[in-house]
Design an enzyme around this catalytic site. Structure first.
Site, PDB file in Angstrom:
ATOM      1  N   ASP A  53       3.519-131.277  22.651  1.00 28.22           N
ATOM      2  CA  ASP A  53       3.288-130.100  23.468  1.00 28.22           C
ATOM      3  C   ASP A  53       4.357-129.985  24.552  1.00 28.22           C
ATOM      4  OD1 ASP A  53       1.032-129.420  22.077  1.00 28.22           O
ATOM      5  OD2 ASP A  53      -0.392-129.944  23.644  1.00 28.22           O
ATOM      6  N   LYS A  75       2.690-124.593  23.040  1.00 27.55           N
ATOM      7  CA  LYS A  75       2.316-123.186  23.071  1.00 27.55           C
ATOM      8  C   LYS A  75       2.136-122.813  24.529  1.00 27.55           C
ATOM      9  CE  LYS A  75      -0.227-121.619  19.687  1.00 27.55           C
ATOM     10  NZ  LYS A  75       0.858-121.116  18.841  1.00 27.55           N
ATOM     11  N   MET A 189      -6.580-123.121  31.121  1.00 27.57           N
ATOM     12  CA  MET A 189      -5.668-122.043  30.731  1.00 27.57           C
ATOM     13  C   MET A 189      -6.096-120.704  31.323  1.00 27.57           C
ATOM     14  SD  MET A 189      -5.148-123.206  26.742  1.00 27.57           S
ATOM     15  CE  MET A 189      -6.906-123.542  26.491  1.00 27.57           C
TER      16      MET A 189
END
Length: 261
Positions: A53, A75, A189
């Site tokens: 990541d 991402k 997030m």
């Protein structure tokens, strides 16, 4: 003494062996390398290919052997990112080529990390796999900021939620139900969607003076904490100009930071 021999001495057992053609999904924890598990260290020490990541600490990435290939597969919301289908196919292809593959994810692979999706695909393709859990930022990050996830007399449960719904299900979460549950909410997030989320909670009747906090780059030397209320936390985060992911806590547990932070 090799690293794997040292791990065997620490654990009293032989470290797990990453075989050629196998894929291990490994949790890197919330940020600080000290929060890696020993099995995560064993996995990194055997990797021939590391797909990781974004925002993984460089000291963690340096734990793979010299000559191992490292690929960023993170991402990032609102930025160009690897497609999930491409990541999964790369895992399958590299395992079929006989490589020892480690898929390194921030936090825990099974907590909003799409780990289960990747395991489903690996299993369907007949690829041997293993998951090595990691500390999730929604709990460890709060602890590092002086916020207990549970506190006797304050809460009997805690909700871990993501502000990003699955594709095609933007409003899948019932924010009104979460507001009415009367238990703390920990958001992953959520930085970009924080105004929408806090607005939904306020409309559902959660008081605007409910304590709230945002923790960015938790457990690292760059950790930042903003304390506010449900009504003001979105504006505080925006004013701070944060561009890194943050964990948001909403509820009475935040008030404990005055004594523990």
């Amino acid at each position: 003494m090799t690293r794997l021999e040292a791990l065997a001495l620490l654990t009293g057992r032989a470290p797990p062996v990453l075989e050629p053609g196998h894929v291990w999904l490994v949790g890197a924890g919330p940020g600080d390398p000290g929060m890696l598990t020993l099995d995560a260290l064993a996995a990194l020490s055997q990797a021939e290919l590391l797909l990781h990541d974004a925002l993984i600490d460089p000291r963690i990435l340096a734990l793979v052997p010299d000559g191992a290939e490292r690929l960023v597969m993170g991402k990032r919301g609102g930025r160009p990112s690897a497609r999930q289908d491409d990541i999964t196919q790369r895992l399958i292809d590299e395992a079929r080529a006989g490589r020892r593959v480690v898929r390194l994810k921030g936090g825990d692979p099974y907590v909003f990390g799409r780990g289960a999706e990747e395991v489903f695909a690996l299993a369907e393709a007949g690829i041997p796999w293993r998951v090595i859990p990691g500390l999730t930022a929604g709990l460890a990050g709060l602890a590092a900021a002086g916020i207990p996830a549970t506190l006797r007399g304050v809460n009997q449960a805690v909700t871990l939620a993501t502000a990003h719904a699955a594709e095609g299900a933007e409003d899948a979460l019932d924010w009104a139900a979460l507001a009415q549950a009367g238990q703390p909410i920990v958001l992953y997030m959520a930085t970009r969607r924080l105004p929408a989320v806090t607005g939904a909670l306020l409309r559902a009747g959660l008081p605007g003076d409910t304590p709230a906090a945002a923790v960015a780059e938790a457990t690292t030397p760059r950790q930042q904490v903003l304390e506010a209320t449900l009504a003001t936390i979105a504006a505080r985060v925006e004013a701070a100009g944060w561009t890194v992911p943050a964990v948001i806590a909403i509820g009475g547990i935040v008030a404990a930071r005055r004594r523990l932070g």
